[in-house]
Motif scaffolding. Structure first.
Motif, PDB file in Angstrom:
ATOM      1  N   GLY A   8       0.820  -1.205   0.000  1.00 17.58           N
ATOM      2  CA  GLY A   8       0.000   0.000   0.000  1.00 17.58           C
ATOM      3  C   GLY A   8       0.851   1.251   0.000  1.00 17.58           C
ATOM      4  N   GLY A   9       0.190   2.394   0.066  1.00 14.54           N
ATOM      5  CA  GLY A   9       0.880   3.672   0.111  1.00 14.54           C
ATOM      6  C   GLY A   9       1.016   4.152   1.552  1.00 14.54           C
ATOM      7  N   TYR A  10       2.172   4.663   1.887  1.00 12.28           N
ATOM      8  CA  TYR A  10       2.443   5.100   3.264  1.00 12.28           C
ATOM      9  C   TYR A  10       3.024   6.505   3.275  1.00 12.28           C
ATOM     10  CZ  TYR A  10       1.737   0.217   4.559  1.00 12.28           C
ATOM     11  OH  TYR A  10       1.197  -1.030   4.744  1.00 12.28           O
ATOM     12  N   GLU A  11       2.849   7.162   4.424  1.00 12.99           N
ATOM     13  CA  GLU A  11       3.366   8.517   4.603  1.00 12.99           C
ATOM     14  C   GLU A  11       4.202   8.562   5.883  1.00 12.99           C
ATOM     15  OE1 GLU A  11       1.005  12.397   3.916  1.00 12.99           O
ATOM     16  OE2 GLU A  11       0.889  12.030   6.074  1.00 12.99           O
ATOM     17  N   VAL A  12       5.353   9.207   5.823  1.00 13.43           N
ATOM     18  CA  VAL A  12       6.186   9.393   7.009  1.00 13.43           C
ATOM     19  C   VAL A  12       6.426  10.889   7.175  1.00 13.43           C
ATOM     20  CG1 VAL A  12       8.277   9.003   5.643  1.00 13.43           C
ATOM     21  CG2 VAL A  12       8.380   8.823   8.122  1.00 13.43           C
ATOM     22  N   ALA A  13       6.290  11.361   8.406  1.00 10.20           N
ATOM     23  CA  ALA A  13       6.440  12.792   8.704  1.00 10.20           C
ATOM     24  C   ALA A  13       7.755  13.056   9.425  1.00 10.20           C
ATOM     25  CB  ALA A  13       5.267  13.271   9.555  1.00 10.20           C
ATOM     26  N   ARG A  14       8.249  14.276   9.288  1.00 10.11           N
ATOM     27  CA  ARG A  14       9.502  14.657   9.938  1.00 10.11           C
ATOM     28  C   ARG A  14       9.383  14.466  11.456  1.00 10.11           C
ATOM     29  NH1 ARG A  14      13.439  17.410   7.633  1.00 10.11           N
ATOM     30  NH2 ARG A  14      12.106  18.380   6.050  1.00 10.11           N
ATOM     31  N   GLY A  15      10.410  13.892  12.057  1.00  8.01           N
ATOM     32  CA  GLY A  15      10.408  13.631  13.494  1.00  8.01           C
ATOM     33  C   GLY A  15      10.038  12.208  13.843  1.00  8.01           C
ATOM     34  N   GLU A  16       9.436  11.474  12.893  1.00  8.82           N
ATOM     35  CA  GLU A  16       9.079  10.083  13.162  1.00  8.82           C
ATOM     36  C   GLU A  16      10.308   9.188  13.032  1.00  8.82           C
ATOM     37  OE1 GLU A  16       4.418   9.515  12.078  1.00  8.82           O
ATOM     38  OE2 GLU A  16       5.834   9.315  10.423  1.00  8.82           O
ATOM     39  N   SER A  17      10.269   8.074  13.752  1.00  4.92           N
ATOM     40  CA  SER A  17      11.375   7.124  13.721  1.00  4.92           C
ATOM     41  C   SER A  17      11.041   5.944  12.812  1.00  4.92           C
ATOM     42  CB  SER A  17      11.664   6.616  15.135  1.00  4.92           C
ATOM     43  OG  SER A  17      10.578   5.822  15.595  1.00  4.92           O
TER      44      SER A  17
END
Length: 364
Positions: free
Chosen positions: A90-99
């Motif tokens: 699937g499609g995923y999103e990662v945001a700044r600050g996440e590990s």
């Protein structure tokens, strides 16, 4: 002889324990590294995991998206902990600050990033394809693929895909392909059509669900007011019963295709195409748009009346009549009477063109 056997056994136990301790130490070190904030090129980064992608392939896709991860370490950790067997496509999103730890948990749960696209009632397939091309989160796979091939790819039994897609809002993961979204819309339309066909009027002059789909597409394009939908369907059903041409301008416009400039002329009504319902009797060979549920229901449950004509009043409603004489009076009042300084030609209907607005409409 027994002593060497005993020594070999102890050596094997020692080796296993050593490897286990080393693995646990690696896991401990890995956990600390995994909890470090990821280095990203932007505040939010999207990436897609295709079905069947290996852990190494996932690490490569993440790096391609600009997410700084060491592939070898990620693959080793995922295999050691079993994470690689739980990750979902699937499609995923990662945001700044996440590990990476947080991201891996999301991948294991299948928390895909959702986007949406809406297919509007009355759109034709050309408009649907254009909307898919414009959407920034849809993966493009149909560039240069003709409509007949698309129809085959979605599993349709016809080579003409018009009308086969249910108008609705579809949620999808970032990076989902255009053909996957079309398959979902196709299956939704098939379900709706099958359910509604079972509710059809017993005397309906239609021989198949596909014919109901064709009629529903015409009703969709002809209806300016919800309250008129079933009555308009009844007009077309009455015409089919007595063998009158349907004389529906939207079908003529559809047959003209991309050359139509928004101005329907008298010569267009006389130019024969498979969709010209002035020169040919009966239903056109295919739908002319993608109808919604209300139009599908109207097509199989039309209002019972004796009307054979209708014309737009100019306010979204229509004036219905049983005779050509009365119809012509309505045309003169609502169409020819508009803007006396420069009245529109009867062969130039409004953009939401109505059936048989022409004063030359054929009698039964």
């Amino acid at each position: 002889m027994p002593k060497p056997h005993f020594s070999l056994k102890r050596a094997l136990i020692f080796l296993v324990m050593t490897l286990l301790l080393l693995s646990l130490a690696a896991v401990g070190a890995g956990v600390a590294w995994l909890r470090m904030p990821l280095s990203l090129p932007a505040d939010k980064v999207d990436f897609v995991i295709d079905e069947g992608t290996t852990m190494r392939g996932i690490a490569h896709q993440m790096r391609e998206a600009g997410i700084a991860v060491p592939p070898d370490a990620l693959v080793a950790y995922a295999r050691l902990t079993g994470v690689d067997r739980r990750i979902k496509a699937g499609g995923y999103e990662v945001a700044r600050g996440e590990s990476l730890w947080t991201l891996l948990k999301r991948l294991s749960r299948g928390d895909v990033t959702q986007r949406e696209i809406t297919i509007i009632e009355g759109w034709n397939f050309r408009q649907i394809r254009a909307a898919l091309r414009r959407h920034p989160d849809v993966r493009q796979t149909l560039e240069g693929v003709d409509d007949a091939t698309v129809a085959a790819m979605i599993g349709a039994s016809t080579s003409h895909p018009e009308g086969l897609f249910f108008p609705d809002t579809y949620l999808f993961a970032v990076g989902s392909s255009d053909i996957d979204i079309l398959r979902r819309a196709y299956r939704a339309q098939q379900r709706e059509l099958a359910e509604i066909w079972e509710q059809r009027d017993a005397e309906l002059p239609l021989g198949s669900p596909y014919e109901a789909l064709i009629l529903a597409s015409i009703v969709e394009k002809e209806t300016g007011m919800e309250a008129d939908r079933r009555r308009i369907a009844g007009v077309f059903v009455n015409r089919l019963r007595v063998g009158m041409p349907l004389q529906t301008d939207p079908a003529v416009i559809y047959g003209l295709g991309e050359v139509f400039d928004g101005n329907l002329r008298r010569r267009d009504l006389r130019a024969d195409t498979p969709w010209n319902t002035y020169t040919r009797r009966g239903l056109p060979p295919t739908p002319i748009a993608n109808p919604g549920r209300a139009s599908l229901l109207a097509a199989v449950q039309p209002e019972k009346h004796k009307y054979l004509y209708f014309v737009s009043r100019g306010d979204g409603t229509s004036a219905f009549s049983e005779t050509l004489e009365r119809h012509n009076r309505y045309v003169a009042r609502y169409q020819l009477g508009r803007g006396k300084a420069n009245p529109p030609s009867p062969a130039q209907p409004s953009p939401q063109a109505e059936s048989s607005t022409q004063a030359e409409a054929v009698q039964p």
